[in-house]
Design an enzyme around this catalytic site. Structure first.
Site, short mmCIF file in Angstrom:
data_model
loop_
_atom_site.label_atom_id
_atom_site.label_comp_id
_atom_site.label_asym_id
_atom_site.label_seq_id
_atom_site.Cartn_x
_atom_site.Cartn_y
_atom_site.Cartn_z
CB THR A 9 -1.63 2.88 -6.53
OG1 THR A 9 -1.41 2.30 -5.24
CG2 THR A 9 -2.99 3.30 -6.86
NE ARG A 22 -4.13 2.52 4.62
CZ ARG A 22 -3.72 2.68 3.32
NH1 ARG A 22 -3.83 1.98 2.13
NH2 ARG A 22 -3.48 3.89 3.03
N GLY A 65 -7.27 2.45 2.30
CA GLY A 65 -6.77 3.54 1.73
C GLY A 65 -8.04 4.49 1.01
CG ASP A 66 -6.14 7.21 -1.67
OD1 ASP A 66 -5.39 6.26 -1.39
OD2 ASP A 66 -6.11 7.82 -2.79
CB THR A 121 -0.98 7.18 -6.83
OG1 THR A 121 -0.10 6.27 -5.96
CG2 THR A 121 -0.01 8.26 -7.59
N GLY A 122 -0.85 7.97 -3.71
CA GLY A 122 -0.20 8.79 -2.59
C GLY A 122 -0.58 8.16 -1.21
N GLY A 181 -2.59 7.40 1.30
CA GLY A 181 -4.09 7.25 1.29
C GLY A 181 -4.67 7.96 2.60
N1 ASP Z 1 -3.01 5.56 -2.20
C1 ASP Z 1 -2.76 4.11 -1.96
C2 ASP Z 1 -3.33 3.64 -0.68
O1 ASP Z 1 -3.00 4.43 0.23
C3 ASP Z 1 -1.40 3.69 -2.13
C4 ASP Z 1 -0.88 4.24 -3.16
O2 ASP Z 1 -1.21 5.06 -3.95
O3 ASP Z 1 0.51 3.81 -3.53
O4 ASP Z 1 -3.73 2.75 -0.30
#
Ligand code: ASP
Length: 288
Positions: free
Chosen positions: A154, A182, A184-185, A205-206, A208
């Site tokens: 990301t 879905r 994410g964040d 990033t992480g 979500g």
């Molecule tokens: N945060 C992103 C999500 O959950 C994924 C990522 O950061 O790699 O969509």
């Protein structure tokens, strides 16, 4: 990761950093700088955004992006778009040319059409590496968790310009094997992205789902504003205490109104790069 892959990631980070920094050095806005850096990363197939985004379980790419300006607290975001080359540019258009903050799916693409955006075929987003990751997940490979496979790549950027304004932007394909539309964040203002001149600019990033529940990006700024924390302390509390307690893996890049840069993560590594006026560019992957 092979040495070759690592070199590609490092080169991609360095050129995105240079693109953003050139804007700032030329007296441009932090908004233009984060836009330039994220466009660069979206166009780079190594990263999970734009060309090179991860696949949904049924083999599509659904892209999310957001952007926020710290001086005005204006923000724009899109989620679940499938045909937009640079989702961050559409997020910015939502911010600057619509009455809304977050547009989704076909609605976001209808808006893009009114704004003259170019539409890409699905095949534009395809990369063999991301397809292999999807196949591993589909085959029930337990050697790597979906999370470990998914959340590399990301992209995001934060910046402070010569006028003292902060901005943040984030763009992603989300998690490999996601389904049911879905989200994410990353496209959620306050979770994956936030910028406020009174505190800081953050891109996350992480995992979500956890980042949404922890309202990560806003929480970091709030700790600074209401709790008088320095940026480094606010980031550490959220990334190294709050998130692990909720089993949330990932990290953030952040910059405050004085130009202090903090990049923290609770995973094995996080691709990241930074440059301060008068200093040299720095590119890192692991903890140094
Ligand atoms: N945060 C992103 C999500 O959950 C994924 C990522 O950061 O790699 O969509």
């Amino acid at each position: 990761m092979t040495a070759e892959q690592e070199a590609l990631y490092r080169a991609g980070l360095a050129s995105a950093l240079a693109a953003g920094f050139a804007v700032l050095e030329g007296g441009g806005t932090s908004l233009d700088a984060v836009t330039a850096a994220v466009v660069h990363l979206e166009d780079n197939p190594s990263f999970n955004a734009g060309h090179g985004a991860v696949f949904t379980l049924d083999g599509h790419n659904e892209l999310d992006a957001s952007i926020m300006q710290g001086r005005t607290l204006q923000a724009g975001a899109v989620c679940g778009v499938t045909r937009i080359k640079n989702p961050v540019l559409l997020a910015r258009d939502v911010m600057e040319h619509s009455d809304f903050v977050l547009l989704s799916g076909v609605g976001a693409e209808d808006f893009a059409a009114t704004r003259g955006f170019e539409f890409m075929p699905q095949s534009y987003f395809y990369t063999a590496a991301r397809w292999r990751q999807l196949e591993r997940i589909r085959s029930g490979d337990t050697g790597l968790s979906a999370l470990t496979i998914a959340h590399v790549g990301t992209v995001g950027a934060v910046a402070l310009d010569q006028q003292g304004d902060l901005a943040a932007a984030t763009s992603t394909g989300g998690m490999t094997g996601k389904r049911y539309r879905r989200i994410g964040d990353s496209p959620l203002i306050g979770a994956g992205t936030y910028a406020d001149n009174r505190s800081c600019a953050v891109s996350a990033t992480g995992h979500g789902e956890v980042f949404i529940r922890a309202a990560v990006a806003h929480d970091i700024g709030a700790r600074m504003r209401y709790g008088q924390r320095a940026l480094a302390d606010a980031v550490r509390e959220v990334v190294l205490e709050e998130l692990p307690a909720m089993r949330g893996e990932g990290g953030v890049i952040a910059i405050d109104a004085r130009g202090e840069v903090v990049m923290e993560f609770n995973a094995e590594g996080m691709f990241r790069a930074s440059r301060i006026a008068g200093g040299e560019p720095a590119v890192h992957i692991y903890r140094d």
